[in-house]
Design an enzyme around this catalytic site. Structure first.
Site, PDB file in Angstrom:
ATOM      1  N   TYR A  34      43.850  36.528 -54.692  1.00 55.51           N
ATOM      2  CA  TYR A  34      43.911  34.960 -53.842  1.00 55.51           C
ATOM      3  C   TYR A  34      45.128  35.032 -52.732  1.00 55.51           C
ATOM      4  O   TYR A  34      46.755  34.608 -52.384  1.00 55.51           O
ATOM      5  CB  TYR A  34      42.636  34.363 -53.331  1.00 55.51           C
ATOM      6  CG  TYR A  34      43.505  33.239 -52.837  1.00 55.51           C
ATOM      7  CD1 TYR A  34      42.754  33.903 -50.974  1.00 55.51           C
ATOM      8  CD2 TYR A  34      44.448  31.774 -52.578  1.00 55.51           C
ATOM      9  CE1 TYR A  34      42.891  32.816 -49.429  1.00 55.51           C
ATOM     10  CE2 TYR A  34      44.117  31.436 -51.352  1.00 55.51           C
ATOM     11  CZ  TYR A  34      43.805  31.111 -50.280  1.00 55.51           C
ATOM     12  OH  TYR A  34      43.801  30.385 -49.321  1.00 55.51           O
ATOM     13  N   SER A  43      49.618  28.826 -48.108  1.00 54.44           N
ATOM     14  CA  SER A  43      48.709  27.216 -49.436  1.00 54.44           C
ATOM     15  C   SER A  43      49.164  27.537 -50.653  1.00 54.44           C
ATOM     16  O   SER A  43      50.249  28.068 -51.133  1.00 54.44           O
ATOM     17  CB  SER A  43      47.151  28.886 -49.038  1.00 54.44           C
ATOM     18  OG  SER A  43      46.797  28.584 -51.122  1.00 54.44           O
ATOM     19  N   LYS A  46      48.655  36.126 -50.702  1.00 55.33           N
ATOM     20  CA  LYS A  46      48.671  34.345 -49.458  1.00 55.33           C
ATOM     21  C   LYS A  46      50.608  34.559 -50.140  1.00 55.33           C
ATOM     22  O   LYS A  46      50.810  34.808 -48.556  1.00 55.33           O
ATOM     23  CB  LYS A  46      48.675  33.576 -49.857  1.00 55.33           C
ATOM     24  CG  LYS A  46      46.996  32.931 -48.784  1.00 55.33           C
ATOM     25  CD  LYS A  46      46.805  32.910 -48.176  1.00 55.33           C
ATOM     26  CE  LYS A  46      45.514  32.599 -46.986  1.00 55.33           C
ATOM     27  NZ  LYS A  46      45.656  32.208 -45.836  1.00 55.33           N
ATOM     28  N   ARG A  85      33.455  22.145 -45.407  1.00 55.94           N
ATOM     29  CA  ARG A  85      33.639  22.542 -45.778  1.00 55.94           C
ATOM     30  C   ARG A  85      32.893  23.694 -46.813  1.00 55.94           C
ATOM     31  O   ARG A  85      31.630  22.905 -46.658  1.00 55.94           O
ATOM     32  CB  ARG A  85      34.532  21.600 -47.091  1.00 55.94           C
ATOM     33  CG  ARG A  85      35.484  22.586 -48.687  1.00 55.94           C
ATOM     34  CD  ARG A  85      35.917  23.506 -48.384  1.00 55.94           C
ATOM     35  NE  ARG A  85      37.099  23.408 -48.864  1.00 55.94           N
ATOM     36  CZ  ARG A  85      38.106  23.816 -49.195  1.00 55.94           C
ATOM     37  NH1 ARG A  85      38.370  25.532 -48.346  1.00 55.94           N
ATOM     38  NH2 ARG A  85      39.227  23.483 -50.198  1.00 55.94           N
ATOM     39  N   GLU A 140      47.876  27.870 -53.220  1.00 56.79           N
ATOM     40  CA  GLU A 140      47.643  28.518 -54.613  1.00 56.79           C
ATOM     41  C   GLU A 140      48.836  29.664 -54.732  1.00 56.79           C
ATOM     42  O   GLU A 140      49.189  30.039 -56.066  1.00 56.79           O
ATOM     43  CB  GLU A 140      46.588  29.064 -53.834  1.00 56.79           C
ATOM     44  CG  GLU A 140      45.336  29.673 -54.784  1.00 56.79           C
ATOM     45  CD  GLU A 140      45.671  29.453 -55.654  1.00 56.79           C
ATOM     46  OE1 GLU A 140      45.067  28.218 -56.212  1.00 56.79           O
ATOM     47  OE2 GLU A 140      44.645  30.055 -56.932  1.00 56.79           O
ATOM     48  N   HIS A 181      42.094  21.321 -49.048  1.00 54.76           N
ATOM     49  CA  HIS A 181      42.060  20.298 -47.816  1.00 54.76           C
ATOM     50  C   HIS A 181      40.029  20.012 -47.427  1.00 54.76           C
ATOM     51  O   HIS A 181      39.731  21.582 -47.274  1.00 54.76           O
ATOM     52  CB  HIS A 181      42.594  19.719 -45.951  1.00 54.76           C
ATOM     53  CG  HIS A 181      42.519  21.498 -45.555  1.00 54.76           C
ATOM     54  ND1 HIS A 181      44.216  22.359 -46.405  1.00 54.76           N
ATOM     55  CD2 HIS A 181      42.478  22.118 -44.859  1.00 54.76           C
ATOM     56  CE1 HIS A 181      43.945  22.884 -45.775  1.00 54.76           C
ATOM     57  NE2 HIS A 181      43.124  23.264 -44.707  1.00 54.76           N
ATOM     58  N   ALA A 217      42.143  32.678 -40.327  1.00 54.28           N
ATOM     59  CA  ALA A 217      41.222  33.634 -40.886  1.00 54.28           C
ATOM     60  C   ALA A 217      41.733  34.310 -41.795  1.00 54.28           C
ATOM     61  O   ALA A 217      43.085  34.427 -42.399  1.00 54.28           O
ATOM     62  CB  ALA A 217      40.815  34.873 -39.828  1.00 54.28           C
ATOM     63  N   ALA A 218      40.554  34.639 -42.974  1.00 52.05           N
ATOM     64  CA  ALA A 218      41.690  34.549 -44.439  1.00 52.05           C
ATOM     65  C   ALA A 218      40.181  35.029 -44.883  1.00 52.05           C
ATOM     66  O   ALA A 218      39.097  34.122 -44.910  1.00 52.05           O
ATOM     67  CB  ALA A 218      42.027  33.769 -45.276  1.00 52.05           C
ATOM     68  N   GLY A 247      40.035  32.423 -37.294  1.00 53.59           N
ATOM     69  CA  GLY A 247      38.930  31.942 -38.114  1.00 53.59           C
ATOM     70  C   GLY A 247      38.395  30.287 -37.315  1.00 53.59           C
ATOM     71  O   GLY A 247      38.248  29.694 -38.779  1.00 53.59           O
TER      72      GLY A 247
END
Ligand code: NAP
Ligand code: GDD
Length: 336
Positions: A148, A124, A152, A183, A126, A178, A80-81, A9
């Site tokens: 997602y 994450s 994770k 971004r 999330e 972040h 990476a994702a 990533g």
């Protein structure tokens, strides 16, 4: 002898900041990048003569084994994702392939080649989703609200499982949102600061957004990669929450960004129901006490400082007419 690290990533936001940090620490940095029909190097252009790029894809087990075997790194940072939450409802299976099985493939590559290689996995906030307690810490139960988030959680626990099953130094950093001028444009902070810059320059009149009431614990990506690196320098492998400990609403974000550019957001922001999510994560706020105590980590940029940094960068970019440098890059996914 200098250390060698693989960063997957590396073409993403965090990969670019982490590569800079590792170079500062004297590492040999090998970035793993998947093949694209056109290179996506705008975040690492300034590093290309100091890092090595190698092809690898999280979907391809042999490419990961070859990568790890050829490079024989001391550390692997698996960043990476598929990282954009709304896209995970459009492509839940591919999201699982990248974010869950892809991580397992990377761990398998390490297990196959050399279990002494240290591994960082990008977990994450999330995963906390419909939060079970506030603020969230390392012991807060997960309740993901998107494919997602679910992907994770799998990645998080498979990392813990390889640590416990094979005695590997494998850690998960549970990072809250972040952001930075690097971004991707589809994430709300950058969508807002890019929108502000375009409105300020007379290139747009309005900005459409979804849920203005959602709250996030937003920090600066440059600070968060320091925590990522630090986790792999500890004596003992463990998981850490990385957050600022403060939260703001999307409305606060909009207000701060527009007023920094001398604009009134009420004249320009529209809400669009199509940008609402099927299941929302209403409020995330992290408790970074463990990271503070054990890693000595502290964020250096607060919320207003972060928003000002991003608005200033976008205003300057738009003024220079650089639509493509971080402008069109990353615009593939719909803007929910
Ligand atoms: P990002 O900017 O979207 O970067 C994602 C990176 O993953 C890109 O380099 C992308 O490569 C690469 N990638 C995607 N699919 C791949 C595949 N199949 N094979 C190889 N590479 C692939 O994300 P980020 O913000 O830097 O986040 C880094 C990691 O932290 C992600 O795992 C994300 O889920 C996680 N995370 C991020 C945050 C945050 O707030 N930023 C918070 C918590 C966790 P291309 O350039 O080829 O697309
Ligand atoms: N993207 C986007 N676009 N989000 C919007 C919009 C909009 O137009 N309007 C409101 N929002 C709200 C979303 O509903 C969400 O509640 C919040 O803004 C943040 O959305 P994103 O910036 O897309 O980030 P995220 O929180 O969904 O996910 C990011 O943070 C996670 C960590 O919690 C990503 O970086 C993930 O990869 C990361 O894991």
């Amino acid at each position: 002898m200098s250390k060698r690290a693989i960063v997957t990533g590396i073409t993403g936001q965090d990969g670019s900041y982490l590569a800079e940090l590792l170079l500062e620490h004297g590492y040999e940095v090998v970035g793993a990048a998947r093949r694209l029909s056109a290179p996506n190097h705008w975040r690492i252009e300034h590093l290309l003569d100091r890092i090595e790029l190698r092809p690898a894809d999280l979907l391809d087990q042999l490419s990961l084994i070859r990568l790890v075997d050829d490079v024989r790194p001391h550390e692997i940072y698996n960043l990476a994702a598929m990282s954009f939450v709304p896209a995970s409802w459009d492509q839940p299976i591919l999201t699982g392939e990248y974010n869950s099985l892809g991580v397992t493939r990377m761990l398998e590559a390490v297990r196959h080649v050399d279990t002494s290689i240290k591994v960082y996995q990008a977990s994450s906030s999330e995963m906390f989703g419909k939060v079970r307690e506030t603020p969230q810490n390392e012991l807060t139960p997960f309740y993901p609200r998107s494919p997602y988030g679910v992907s994770k959680v799998f990645a998080h626990y498979i990392t813990v499982n390889y640590r416990e099953s094979y005695d590997m130094f494998a850690v998960s950093g549970i990072l809250f949102n972040h952001e930075s001028p690097r971004r991707g444009l589809e994430f709300v902070t950058r969508k807002v600061t890019d929108g502000v810059a375009r409105i300020k320059a007379g290139q747009a009149e309005t900005l459409s957004l979804g849920n203005l009431d959602a709250r996030r614990d937003w920090g600066f990506a440059g600070d968060y990669v320091r925590a990522i690196w630090s986790m792999l320098q500890q004596e003992r492998a463990d998981d850490y929450v990385i957050a600022t400990g403060t939260s703001h609403s999307v409305r606060d974000l909009v207000e701060t960004a527009f007023s920094h550019a001398g604009l009134d957001w009420r004249d320009h922001v529209r809400t669009d129901p199509a940008l609402m999510r099927p299941a929302e994560v209403e409020h995330l706020i992290g408790d970074p006490s463990r990271a503070k105590a054990e890693l000595g980590w502290r964020p250096s940029v607060d919320f207003p400082g972060l928003v000002r940094m991003m608005v200033d960068a976008d205003v300057e970019r738009v003024a220079r007419g650089l639509a493509d440098a971080a402008g069109t890059a990353g615009m593939g996914a719909a803007g929910r």
